[in-house]
Design an enzyme around this catalytic site. Structure first.
Site, mmCIF file in Angstrom:
data_model
loop_
_atom_site.group_PDB
_atom_site.id
_atom_site.type_symbol
_atom_site.label_atom_id
_atom_site.label_comp_id
_atom_site.label_asym_id
_atom_site.label_seq_id
_atom_site.Cartn_x
_atom_site.Cartn_y
_atom_site.Cartn_z
ATOM 1 N N HIS A 240 0.871 -1.191 0.000
ATOM 2 C CA HIS A 240 0.000 0.000 0.000
ATOM 3 C C HIS A 240 0.894 1.222 0.000
ATOM 4 O O HIS A 240 1.331 1.691 1.059
ATOM 5 C CB HIS A 240 -0.920 -0.044 1.232
ATOM 6 C CG HIS A 240 -1.933 1.064 1.269
ATOM 7 N ND1 HIS A 240 -3.130 0.952 1.949
ATOM 8 C CD2 HIS A 240 -1.952 2.301 0.720
ATOM 9 C CE1 HIS A 240 -3.820 2.074 1.825
ATOM 10 N NE2 HIS A 240 -3.113 2.930 1.081
ATOM 11 N N ASP B 42 1.711 3.974 2.906
ATOM 12 C CA ASP B 42 0.710 4.831 2.258
ATOM 13 C C ASP B 42 1.373 5.976 1.477
ATOM 14 O O ASP B 42 1.579 5.857 0.268
ATOM 15 C CB ASP B 42 -0.278 5.361 3.304
ATOM 16 C CG ASP B 42 -1.658 5.668 2.745
ATOM 17 O OD1 ASP B 42 -1.879 5.394 1.553
ATOM 18 O OD2 ASP B 42 -2.514 6.174 3.496
ATOM 19 N N ASP B 43 1.683 7.078 2.166
ATOM 20 C CA ASP B 43 2.309 8.254 1.541
ATOM 21 C C ASP B 43 3.455 8.703 2.454
ATOM 22 O O ASP B 43 3.321 9.685 3.200
ATOM 23 C CB ASP B 43 1.270 9.380 1.407
ATOM 24 C CG ASP B 43 0.089 8.963 0.561
ATOM 25 O OD1 ASP B 43 0.211 8.962 -0.672
ATOM 26 O OD2 ASP B 43 -0.957 8.616 1.145
ATOM 27 N N HIS C 88 -9.456 1.197 -1.561
ATOM 28 C CA HIS C 88 -9.435 1.818 -0.242
ATOM 29 C C HIS C 88 -10.862 1.746 0.310
ATOM 30 O O HIS C 88 -11.813 2.106 -0.394
ATOM 31 C CB HIS C 88 -9.038 3.291 -0.329
ATOM 32 C CG HIS C 88 -7.582 3.527 -0.540
ATOM 33 N ND1 HIS C 88 -6.889 2.997 -1.584
ATOM 34 C CD2 HIS C 88 -6.687 4.264 0.175
ATOM 35 C CE1 HIS C 88 -5.612 3.386 -1.502
ATOM 36 N NE2 HIS C 88 -5.474 4.163 -0.445
ATOM 37 N N GLU D 80 -11.268 3.688 5.555
ATOM 38 C CA GLU D 80 -10.197 4.566 6.072
ATOM 39 C C GLU D 80 -10.867 5.646 6.907
ATOM 40 O O GLU D 80 -10.563 5.817 8.081
ATOM 41 C CB GLU D 80 -9.401 5.169 4.906
ATOM 42 C CG GLU D 80 -8.266 6.093 5.355
ATOM 43 C CD GLU D 80 -7.521 6.738 4.175
ATOM 44 O OE1 GLU D 80 -8.024 6.693 3.032
ATOM 45 O OE2 GLU D 80 -6.442 7.315 4.432
ATOM 46 N N HIS E 215 1.408 4.862 -2.396
ATOM 47 C CA HIS E 215 1.087 5.753 -3.525
ATOM 48 C C HIS E 215 2.395 6.392 -3.965
ATOM 49 O O HIS E 215 3.010 7.130 -3.168
ATOM 50 C CB HIS E 215 0.094 6.826 -3.093
ATOM 51 C CG HIS E 215 -1.183 6.263 -2.543
ATOM 52 N ND1 HIS E 215 -2.313 6.115 -3.304
ATOM 53 C CD2 HIS E 215 -1.490 5.781 -1.309
ATOM 54 C CE1 HIS E 215 -3.273 5.577 -2.567
ATOM 55 N NE2 HIS E 215 -2.802 5.364 -1.353
#
Ligand code: ADE
Ligand code: ZN
Length: 336
Positions: free
Chosen positions: A16, A277-278, A196, A199, A18
């Site tokens: 996961h 994630d980020d 997703h 969340e 991005h």
């Protein structure tokens, strides 16, 4: 071996991530300069100061703005290669990377510019670091379904490199059912679906991702823990969750890491995984996420081994590779 030393050494997959969320402030400013893009930030500290979020939408506003510096194929290459070289140091051996083509095509950057830059870097990552990969194209759920169909048409020209489709961006008010048709077409075209869900949105969106989109994994899934029936379903069907503790903390989905549902997921027999994630925006790459959640939930070495094995079990790789990776986890952890 203590838990942090084990985290540093154990082979793991990141599922996961991005790629646009790996844009570090230094690279953001350098690319703004290279491409003559004007940003509201002058210094690295200005950029970091903007990374304070109260919810998912706060983050997305900064994230979409930040990625305006990505213009040429070389920019996407540099971004992806920098990520791979970072996670190589974290003992990541396999990555499954999301990209958001609509966020680029909407501002005049061609789909191929984005795709080719990322794919060339993934090839270099295999050559230079031995990291294997899958690429997953996300549809932006705040945009109409017709736009998603346009992205899908572009992806159909790249079936050899794009493995799956995902669903991301603003969640609340955008239930999975709005994307049933485009996901049905994507599955028909051979793309593996993920989304997703849960969340920020309710457990019903997790159910919608499973039933309406027929996903193979849920990204996040935190709100599933509001409903014992959903916990039991995820465990029974062995649908993996790609969880992202530091992201949840920074976007205030949880007020304290000690409240994170990861341990409950493991105890329920769900294939839970830890991811970043980020990472540029949320203050940590994959090992930072493992270490933070291990400390907060007092995870044991056995839990870390389970999480590393889960990352390969949940990956889109064949069973032989999964077994090989599990054996490598055991070898490092001293079990074999
Ligand atoms: N796009 C990038 N990061 C995201 C996240 N955490 N949730 C939804 N969409 C995203
Ligand atoms: Zn995400």
């Amino acid at each position: 071996m203590n838990v942090d030393a084990l985290i540093d050494k154990v082979p793991k997959a990141e599922l996961h991530l991005h790629i646009e969320g790996t844009l570090e402030p230094e690279m953001m400013l350098a690319l703004a300069n290279r491409n003559s893009v004007t940003l509201p930030y002058k210094t690295v500290q200005d950029v970091k100061d903007a990374f304070a979020f109260d919810c998912l939408q706060d983050f997305l506003d900064v994230y979409y703005h930040g990625m305006s510096v990505l213009v040429n194929e070389q920019d996407f290459y540099d971004l992806t290669y920098a990520y791979l070289s970072k996670v190589h140091a974290d003992c990541v051996t396999h990555v499954e990377i999301f990209f958001d083509p609509q966020a680029h095509t909407d501002r005049g950057v061609a789909f191929e510019t984005v795709h080719d830059g990322i794919c060339h870097a993934l090839e270099a990552g295999l050559r230079d670091f031995g990291i294997t990969s899958r690429l997953i194209m996300c549809f932006l759920r705040h945009l109409p379904e017709e736009h998603a169909f346009e992205a899908l048409n572009c992806a159909c020209k790249h079936k050899e490199t794009i493995y799956g489709v995902g669903l991301d961006s603003s969640e609340k008010g955008y239930p999975p059912a709005g994307f049933s048709r485009v996901f049905a077409e994507a599955r028909k075209q051979g793309f593996v679906p993920v989304a997703h869900a849960g969340e920020e949105g309710p457990v019903e969106y997790v159910e919608g991702a499973l039933d309406d989109l027929q996903v193979k994994r849920i990204d996040h899934g935190n709100r599933a823990f509001d409903d014992p029936k959903m916990i039991a379903r995820l465990a029974k069907e062995q649908t993996p969750l790609t969880m992202c503790p530091l992201s949840n903390l920074r976007l205030k989905g949880i007020t304290d890491l000690e409240l994170h549902p990861l341990k409950r997921a493991l105890e329920a027999g769900i294939v839970a995984t830890v991811n970043s994630d980020d990472p540029s925006y949320f203050g940590g790459y994959i090992n930072d996420n493992y270490k933070a959640i291990a400390k907060a939930l007092a995870l044991s070495e056995e839990d870390i081994i389970q999480l590393a094995k889960n990352s390969f079990s949940a990956a889109f790789i064949d069973d032989k590779l999964k077994q090989k990776a599990h054996d490598q986890v055991d070898a490092i952890s001293g079990l074999k």
